[in-house]
Design a protein around this motif. Structure first.
Motif, PDB file in Angstrom:
ATOM      1  N   THR A 173       0.856  -1.179   0.000  1.00 32.74           N
ATOM      2  CA  THR A 173       0.000   0.000   0.000  1.00 32.74           C
ATOM      3  C   THR A 173       0.892   1.227   0.000  1.00 32.74           C
ATOM      4  O   THR A 173       1.826   1.322   0.797  1.00 32.74           O
ATOM      5  CB  THR A 173      -0.906   0.025   1.237  1.00 32.74           C
ATOM      6  N   THR A 221      -4.106  10.321   1.472  1.00 34.60           N
ATOM      7  CA  THR A 221      -4.725   9.326   0.612  1.00 34.60           C
ATOM      8  C   THR A 221      -3.814   8.120   0.505  1.00 34.60           C
ATOM      9  O   THR A 221      -2.621   8.195   0.818  1.00 34.60           O
ATOM     10  CB  THR A 221      -4.996   9.908  -0.789  1.00 34.60           C
ATOM     11  N   SER A 271      -7.360  -0.159  -5.237  1.00 34.46           N
ATOM     12  CA  SER A 271      -8.356   0.468  -4.374  1.00 34.46           C
ATOM     13  C   SER A 271      -7.741   1.662  -3.659  1.00 34.46           C
ATOM     14  O   SER A 271      -6.554   1.665  -3.337  1.00 34.46           O
ATOM     15  CB  SER A 271      -8.909  -0.536  -3.374  1.00 34.46           C
ATOM     16  N   THR A 272      -8.558   2.682  -3.418  1.00 32.92           N
ATOM     17  CA  THR A 272      -8.069   3.934  -2.862  1.00 32.92           C
ATOM     18  C   THR A 272      -8.896   4.384  -1.663  1.00 32.92           C
ATOM     19  O   THR A 272     -10.014   3.907  -1.453  1.00 32.92           O
ATOM     20  CB  THR A 272      -8.096   5.050  -3.916  1.00 32.92           C
ATOM     21  N   TYR A 273      -8.315   5.301  -0.924  1.00 33.18           N
ATOM     22  CA  TYR A 273      -9.013   5.885   0.221  1.00 33.18           C
ATOM     23  C   TYR A 273      -8.505   7.314   0.389  1.00 33.18           C
ATOM     24  O   TYR A 273      -7.309   7.569   0.220  1.00 33.18           O
ATOM     25  CB  TYR A 273      -8.748   5.071   1.482  1.00 33.18           C
ATOM     26  N   TYR A 274      -9.425   8.228   0.724  1.00 31.89           N
ATOM     27  CA  TYR A 274      -9.066   9.643   0.825  1.00 31.89           C
ATOM     28  C   TYR A 274      -9.517  10.228   2.156  1.00 31.89           C
ATOM     29  O   TYR A 274     -10.583   9.869   2.679  1.00 31.89           O
ATOM     30  CB  TYR A 274      -9.725  10.445  -0.294  1.00 31.89           C
ATOM     31  N   ASP A 329     -11.253  13.139   4.206  1.00 37.20           N
ATOM     32  CA  ASP A 329     -12.397  13.969   3.836  1.00 37.20           C
ATOM     33  C   ASP A 329     -11.967  15.349   3.328  1.00 37.20           C
ATOM     34  O   ASP A 329     -12.614  15.929   2.460  1.00 37.20           O
ATOM     35  CB  ASP A 329     -13.330  14.142   5.034  1.00 37.20           C
ATOM     36  N   LYS A 372     -11.062  14.870  -0.439  1.00 39.20           N
ATOM     37  CA  LYS A 372     -11.940  14.082  -1.300  1.00 39.20           C
ATOM     38  C   LYS A 372     -12.590  14.974  -2.350  1.00 39.20           C
ATOM     39  O   LYS A 372     -13.106  16.054  -2.035  1.00 39.20           O
ATOM     40  CB  LYS A 372     -13.000  13.394  -0.448  1.00 39.20           C
ATOM     41  N   ILE A 418      -4.684  -0.665   3.695  1.00 38.43           N
ATOM     42  CA  ILE A 418      -4.713   0.794   3.782  1.00 38.43           C
ATOM     43  C   ILE A 418      -4.915   1.186   5.239  1.00 38.43           C
ATOM     44  O   ILE A 418      -5.828   0.705   5.914  1.00 38.43           O
ATOM     45  CB  ILE A 418      -5.827   1.379   2.899  1.00 38.43           C
ATOM     46  N   SER A 419      -4.090   2.086   5.706  1.00 36.39           N
ATOM     47  CA  SER A 419      -4.198   2.593   7.067  1.00 36.39           C
ATOM     48  C   SER A 419      -3.969   4.095   7.045  1.00 36.39           C
ATOM     49  O   SER A 419      -3.169   4.590   6.258  1.00 36.39           O
ATOM     50  CB  SER A 419      -3.174   1.932   7.976  1.00 36.39           C
ATOM     51  N   ILE A 420      -4.668   4.803   7.937  1.00 44.03           N
ATOM     52  CA  ILE A 420      -4.467   6.245   8.033  1.00 44.03           C
ATOM     53  C   ILE A 420      -3.410   6.583   9.084  1.00 44.03           C
ATOM     54  O   ILE A 420      -3.074   7.754   9.261  1.00 44.03           O
ATOM     55  CB  ILE A 420      -5.774   6.985   8.359  1.00 44.03           C
TER      56      ILE A 420
END
Length: 124
Positions: A33, A49, A57-60, A62, A65, A104-106
């Motif tokens: 990742t 992100t 696959s993705t993550y944002y 807020d 975004k 995925i981790s923040i």
């Protein structure tokens, strides 16, 4: 070992765009990742992100975004961060990071490898 080298930062007016690049080398990245974090002066490092190398696959966060887009070029082992409609509050040093164990981790603690960072400054 993994090496990450960011580029593409700079000074831009509010509403403008920048594209950051992160060139990765040192091993195969099929289960990795990749993420972008940023750190403004006097603040903690925050997640922006992330993208799974395999599958995409993705993550944002807020806060970005709809304005930022992460992508990767498997052939070039490079991750990109396209930043549009930039705001003064986006001003920070942006870091590329790699989590070789997947997922995925923040949390920055989950990422073992980091680039040197690139400065993004958005003027009002």
């Amino acid at each position: 070992q993994v090496q990450l080298v960011e580029s593409g930062g700079g000074l831009v007016q509010a509403g403008g765009s920048l594209r950051l690049s992160c060139a990765a080398s040192g091993r195969a990245f099929s289960r990795t990742t990749m993420a972008w974090f940023r750190q403004a002066t006097g603040k903690e490092r925050e997640f922006v992100t992330a993208i799974r190398w395999s599958g995409g696959s993705t993550y944002y966060a807020d806060s970005v975004k709809g304005r930022f887009t992460i992508s990767r070029d498997n052939g070039e082992n490079t991750v990109y961060l396209q930043m549009n409609r930039l705001k003064p509050e986006d001003t920070a040093v942006y870091y590329c990071a790699a989590n070789l164990l997947g997922g995925i981790s923040i949390s920055p603690n989950e990422y073992a490898y980091w680039g040197q960072g690139t400065q993004v400054t958005v003027s009002s």
